[in-house]
Design a protein around this motif. Structure first.
Motif, PDB file in Angstrom:
ATOM      1  N   ARG A  74      52.692  64.567 132.501  1.00  0.00           N
ATOM      2  CA  ARG A  74      52.463  63.124 132.695  1.00  0.00           C
ATOM      3  C   ARG A  74      53.246  62.297 131.674  1.00  0.00           C
ATOM      4  O   ARG A  74      53.549  61.138 131.918  1.00  0.00           O
ATOM      5  CB  ARG A  74      50.971  62.816 132.586  1.00  0.00           C
ATOM      6  N   GLN A  75      53.587  62.912 130.534  1.00  0.00           N
ATOM      7  CA  GLN A  75      54.400  62.222 129.528  1.00  0.00           C
ATOM      8  C   GLN A  75      55.903  62.490 129.730  1.00  0.00           C
ATOM      9  O   GLN A  75      56.715  62.120 128.895  1.00  0.00           O
ATOM     10  CB  GLN A  75      53.993  62.673 128.119  1.00  0.00           C
ATOM     11  N   GLU A  76      56.211  63.149 130.848  1.00  0.00           N
ATOM     12  CA  GLU A  76      57.588  63.468 131.235  1.00  0.00           C
ATOM     13  C   GLU A  76      58.265  64.429 130.267  1.00  0.00           C
ATOM     14  O   GLU A  76      59.500  64.465 130.148  1.00  0.00           O
ATOM     15  CB  GLU A  76      58.423  62.190 131.380  1.00  0.00           C
ATOM     16  N   ASP A  77      57.454  65.217 129.579  1.00  0.00           N
ATOM     17  CA  ASP A  77      57.983  66.292 128.749  1.00  0.00           C
ATOM     18  C   ASP A  77      57.958  67.562 129.599  1.00  0.00           C
ATOM     19  O   ASP A  77      57.090  68.427 129.454  1.00  0.00           O
ATOM     20  CB  ASP A  77      57.139  66.463 127.475  1.00  0.00           C
ATOM     21  N   TYR A  78      58.928  67.672 130.490  1.00  0.00           N
ATOM     22  CA  TYR A  78      58.904  68.765 131.456  1.00  0.00           C
ATOM     23  C   TYR A  78      59.222  70.121 130.823  1.00  0.00           C
ATOM     24  O   TYR A  78      58.697  71.147 131.255  1.00  0.00           O
ATOM     25  CB  TYR A  78      59.898  68.463 132.579  1.00  0.00           C
ATOM     26  N   GLU A  79      60.048  70.110 129.796  1.00  0.00           N
ATOM     27  CA  GLU A  79      60.334  71.364 129.111  1.00  0.00           C
ATOM     28  C   GLU A  79      59.079  71.895 128.421  1.00  0.00           C
ATOM     29  O   GLU A  79      58.765  73.082 128.492  1.00  0.00           O
ATOM     30  CB  GLU A  79      61.451  71.158 128.080  1.00  0.00           C
ATOM     31  N   GLY A  80      58.377  70.990 127.741  1.00  0.00           N
ATOM     32  CA  GLY A  80      57.142  71.392 127.080  1.00  0.00           C
ATOM     33  C   GLY A  80      56.095  71.869 128.071  1.00  0.00           C
ATOM     34  O   GLY A  80      55.366  72.843 127.823  1.00  0.00           O
ATOM     35  N   ALA A  81      56.006  71.183 129.203  1.00  0.00           N
ATOM     36  CA  ALA A  81      55.044  71.585 130.230  1.00  0.00           C
ATOM     37  C   ALA A  81      55.370  72.967 130.761  1.00  0.00           C
ATOM     38  O   ALA A  81      54.480  73.805 130.971  1.00  0.00           O
ATOM     39  CB  ALA A  81      55.042  70.562 131.366  1.00  0.00           C
ATOM     40  N   GLY A  82      56.637  73.228 130.972  1.00  0.00           N
ATOM     41  CA  GLY A  82      57.045  74.536 131.465  1.00  0.00           C
ATOM     42  C   GLY A  82      56.701  75.639 130.479  1.00  0.00           C
ATOM     43  O   GLY A  82      56.219  76.718 130.869  1.00  0.00           O
ATOM     44  N   LYS A  83      56.918  75.407 129.182  1.00  0.00           N
ATOM     45  CA  LYS A  83      56.605  76.410 128.170  1.00  0.00           C
ATOM     46  C   LYS A  83      55.097  76.667 128.088  1.00  0.00           C
ATOM     47  O   LYS A  83      54.663  77.805 127.886  1.00  0.00           O
ATOM     48  CB  LYS A  83      57.139  75.961 126.814  1.00  0.00           C
ATOM     49  N   ALA A  84      54.312  75.607 128.235  1.00  0.00           N
ATOM     50  CA  ALA A  84      52.853  75.771 128.190  1.00  0.00           C
ATOM     51  C   ALA A  84      52.372  76.638 129.353  1.00  0.00           C
ATOM     52  O   ALA A  84      51.481  77.483 129.189  1.00  0.00           O
ATOM     53  CB  ALA A  84      52.176  74.400 128.218  1.00  0.00           C
ATOM     54  N   LEU A  85      52.952  76.438 130.532  1.00  0.00           N
ATOM     55  CA  LEU A  85      52.560  77.249 131.683  1.00  0.00           C
ATOM     56  C   LEU A  85      53.043  78.695 131.546  1.00  0.00           C
ATOM     57  O   LEU A  85      52.369  79.634 131.990  1.00  0.00           O
ATOM     58  CB  LEU A  85      53.115  76.634 132.966  1.00  0.00           C
TER      59      LEU A  85
END
Length: 247
Positions: A74-85
């Motif tokens: 939601r904060q448009e940190d797609y790289e971070g989101a991908g790493k979390a998943l």
């Protein structure tokens, strides 16, 4: 195509036997719930902080990593989101939220323009939840985008190949031109040598009989002068030897 990231409520982590004890699984409960409340109010940054606190208490928290990915998305940190998943890609598919996990992974992949991964993720989500219209719509969109991407790559490869072929042809033409120029230069040199030889022969043929006699007389005079010099030197040597003998 609908980009709808999904958040999970506190997961029943004890449903994953052998990973951790029930007491440890409860350690992140309050932080995850606090993060969920803030997430529902669109306070994604504050929610992120709570989810990270949950992961400090339990780095294996599926709920913490899953919802952290949602808040980062939601904060448009797609790289971070991908790493979390990625941290829970071995655990989340075993939970009741597996369909949503794959759905979110697909959304993150779409945002990163990794269309092949998005197609795979939405397909997995639909296998678990065939009635999910959002997943079906996103799956179709991801497939279309993947086809477009592959077509563009193929076109780029074709263009690169055409350019390479043109460059090869140009190099061959340049090499042929260079060889032709060398042959022309060699032919010019041969022609020039032939012309020089012809001119020399013509000059020799243009000498008059009188000039020829003069040149011959000069040569004979030079030869006589040389012979006389040799005779004088020989006479001097004989005279020198005779004096030495008399003495």
């Amino acid at each position: 195509m609908r980009m709808i990231i999904r958040i999970a409520a506190y997961l029943a982590l004890t449903a994953l036997p052998g990973l951790w004890t029930c007491a440890l699984a409860q350690a992140d409960r309050s932080e995850v719930r606090a993060g969920n409340r803030k997430f529902s109010k669109d306070n994604y940054k504050e929610a992120e902080i709570d989810y990270r606190r949950a992961l400090v208490k339990d780095s294996l928290s599926v709920a913490g990593s899953y919802n952290l990915a949602s808040s980062l998305y939601r904060q448009e940190d797609y790289e971070g989101a991908g790493k979390a998943l990625e941290k829970i890609d071995k655990f989340a598919p075993q939970t009741p939220h597996a369909a949503d996990y794959h759905y979110n992974a697909g959304d993150v992949a779409l945002a990163r323009k990794d269309y092949a991964a998005a197609v795979k993720a939405f397909r997995e989500s639909l296998l678990l939840n065939p009635g999910d219209l959002d997943a079906k719509e996103n799956y179709i969109y991801a497939k279309k985008m993947l086809e477009n991407q592959q077509n563009q790559q193929n076109q780029q490869q074709d263009q690169n190949q055409d350019q390479q072929n043109q460059q090869d042809q140009q190099n061959q033409q340049d090499q042929q031109n260079q060889q032709d120029q060398q042959q022309q230069d060699q032919q010019k040199d041969r022609q020039q040598d032939k012309q020089d030889q012809q001119q020399q022969e013509e000059r020799e043929q243009q000498i008059s009989p009188q000039q020829a006699r003069q040149m011959l007389n000069a040569i004979q005079a030079k030869e006589k002068e040389t012979q006389d010099k040799v005779k004088r030197e020989e006479a001097e040597r004989l005279k020198s030897r005779q004096k030495e003998k008399n003495w």
